[in-house]
Design a protein around this motif. Structure first.
Motif, PDB file in Angstrom:
ATOM      1  N   LEU A 134       0.824  -1.212   0.000  1.00  0.00           N
ATOM      2  CA  LEU A 134       0.000   0.000   0.000  1.00  0.00           C
ATOM      3  C   LEU A 134       0.856   1.261   0.000  1.00  0.00           C
ATOM      4  O   LEU A 134       0.509   2.248  -0.653  1.00  0.00           O
ATOM      5  CB  LEU A 134      -0.968  -0.009   1.185  1.00  0.00           C
ATOM      6  CG  LEU A 134      -2.064  -1.086   1.130  1.00  0.00           C
ATOM      7  CD1 LEU A 134      -2.836  -1.123   2.441  1.00  0.00           C
ATOM      8  CD2 LEU A 134      -2.990  -0.880  -0.056  1.00  0.00           C
ATOM      9  N   LYS A 135       1.982   1.223   0.695  1.00  0.00           N
ATOM     10  CA  LYS A 135       2.903   2.368   0.666  1.00  0.00           C
ATOM     11  C   LYS A 135       3.456   2.576  -0.735  1.00  0.00           C
ATOM     12  O   LYS A 135       3.580   3.713  -1.192  1.00  0.00           O
ATOM     13  CB  LYS A 135       4.043   2.175   1.671  1.00  0.00           C
ATOM     14  CG  LYS A 135       3.645   2.463   3.093  1.00  0.00           C
ATOM     15  CD  LYS A 135       4.821   2.318   4.054  1.00  0.00           C
ATOM     16  CE  LYS A 135       4.405   2.655   5.476  1.00  0.00           C
ATOM     17  NZ  LYS A 135       5.512   2.484   6.423  1.00  0.00           N
ATOM     18  N   GLU A 136       3.781   1.487  -1.441  1.00  0.00           N
ATOM     19  CA  GLU A 136       4.247   1.599  -2.829  1.00  0.00           C
ATOM     20  C   GLU A 136       3.204   2.260  -3.708  1.00  0.00           C
ATOM     21  O   GLU A 136       3.547   2.981  -4.649  1.00  0.00           O
ATOM     22  CB  GLU A 136       4.585   0.208  -3.397  1.00  0.00           C
ATOM     23  CG  GLU A 136       5.872  -0.378  -2.879  1.00  0.00           C
ATOM     24  CD  GLU A 136       6.112  -1.798  -3.389  1.00  0.00           C
ATOM     25  OE1 GLU A 136       5.469  -2.207  -4.391  1.00  0.00           O
ATOM     26  OE2 GLU A 136       6.936  -2.502  -2.785  1.00  0.00           O
ATOM     27  N   GLN A 137       1.940   2.017  -3.408  1.00  0.00           N
ATOM     28  CA  GLN A 137       0.838   2.630  -4.167  1.00  0.00           C
ATOM     29  C   GLN A 137       0.499   4.025  -3.667  1.00  0.00           C
ATOM     30  O   GLN A 137      -0.421   4.654  -4.168  1.00  0.00           O
ATOM     31  CB  GLN A 137      -0.412   1.749  -4.089  1.00  0.00           C
ATOM     32  CG  GLN A 137      -0.288   0.455  -4.822  1.00  0.00           C
ATOM     33  CD  GLN A 137      -1.608  -0.300  -4.833  1.00  0.00           C
ATOM     34  OE1 GLN A 137      -2.569   0.024  -4.131  1.00  0.00           O
ATOM     35  NE2 GLN A 137      -1.669  -1.320  -5.663  1.00  0.00           N
ATOM     36  N   LYS A 138       1.217   4.490  -2.661  1.00  0.00           N
ATOM     37  CA  LYS A 138       1.006   5.813  -2.081  1.00  0.00           C
ATOM     38  C   LYS A 138      -0.396   5.966  -1.478  1.00  0.00           C
ATOM     39  O   LYS A 138      -1.019   7.026  -1.525  1.00  0.00           O
ATOM     40  CB  LYS A 138       1.298   6.914  -3.086  1.00  0.00           C
ATOM     41  CG  LYS A 138       2.746   6.868  -3.580  1.00  0.00           C
ATOM     42  CD  LYS A 138       3.126   8.072  -4.362  1.00  0.00           C
ATOM     43  CE  LYS A 138       4.518   8.089  -4.911  1.00  0.00           C
ATOM     44  NZ  LYS A 138       5.486   7.111  -4.603  1.00  0.00           N
ATOM     45  N   VAL A 139      -0.891   4.881  -0.889  1.00  0.00           N
ATOM     46  CA  VAL A 139      -2.176   4.899  -0.189  1.00  0.00           C
ATOM     47  C   VAL A 139      -1.970   5.591   1.152  1.00  0.00           C
ATOM     48  O   VAL A 139      -0.996   5.323   1.855  1.00  0.00           O
ATOM     49  CB  VAL A 139      -2.722   3.463   0.012  1.00  0.00           C
ATOM     50  CG1 VAL A 139      -3.947   3.453   0.905  1.00  0.00           C
ATOM     51  CG2 VAL A 139      -3.038   2.825  -1.344  1.00  0.00           C
ATOM     52  N   THR A 140      -2.881   6.473   1.509  1.00  0.00           N
ATOM     53  CA  THR A 140      -2.815   7.189   2.781  1.00  0.00           C
ATOM     54  C   THR A 140      -3.306   6.290   3.904  1.00  0.00           C
ATOM     55  O   THR A 140      -4.378   5.693   3.813  1.00  0.00           O
ATOM     56  CB  THR A 140      -3.691   8.460   2.723  1.00  0.00           C
ATOM     57  OG1 THR A 140      -3.231   9.286   1.663  1.00  0.00           O
ATOM     58  CG2 THR A 140      -3.652   9.225   4.034  1.00  0.00           C
TER      59      THR A 140
END
Length: 176
Positions: A134-140
């Motif tokens: 999720l961090k790789e996808q820049k999810v908050t």
């Protein structure tokens, strides 16, 4: 007289229990399939499959005629993508469909900001790989997550591209 009262209580209990068993036996599946209308199919598939880790298990099309006749759509065809936490018959169907429109619902910051289904909860074996994806996808990440629930279990809260809250609950490391 006591025998008669006891016999009547047994009869009433059997009727009540029979009614409960009958009410619970009317379903052919232990799960509920959930249909979710999304604004952008590709973005939502990316979030749920590549971010959360669901698997796409199939798809089907509701044609215009059936959509209208069945009361699902006003005569618009729609493709439905079926996602599951694992590819098994016991897993819940998370059915994504898109009509290419933005939601009329207000942008939500908290679950109380709108009515209807607001969130899903997913129990996981390890939060760490999901957090990394999720961090790789820049999810908050919302709130102070991961938030400890117990000594071994943490809570993570994110929102999918359309604002549905996704609770992830599990240990930070894999269960051996």
């Amino acid at each position: 007289m006591q025998k008669s009262i006891f016999k009547n209580l047994l009869t009433i209990s059997a009727l009540l229990l029979g009614g409960l068993v009958h009410a619970q036996s009317n379903f052919t599946s232990k799960t509920i399939g959930v249909g979710v209308v999304v604004a952008d199919m590709e973005r939502s598939l990316n979030f749920y499959v590549k971010g959360i880790g669901m698997v796409k298990t199939g798809n089907f099309t509701i044609n215009a005629e059936f959509g209208k006749r069945g009361g699902l759509t006003g005569g618009e065809a729609v493709e439905v993508n079926i996602l599951k936490l694992e590819n098994s018959p016991e897993a819940t169907d998370w059915k994504l469909m898109s009509f290419g429109k933005k939601s009329a619902h207000p942008a939500q910051k908290f679950i109380q900001d709108d009515t209807g289904p607001q969130y899903i909860t997913i129990q996981v074996k390890s939060l760490k790989p999901i957090i990394e994806r999720l961090k790789e996808q820049k999810v908050t990440f919302l709130g102070s997550t991961p938030t400890p629930l117990t000594k071994d279990t943490h809570f993570v809260l994110v929102q999918d591209p359309d604002g549905t809250f996704v609770e992830l609950i599990g240990p930070m490391e894999s269960i051996k």
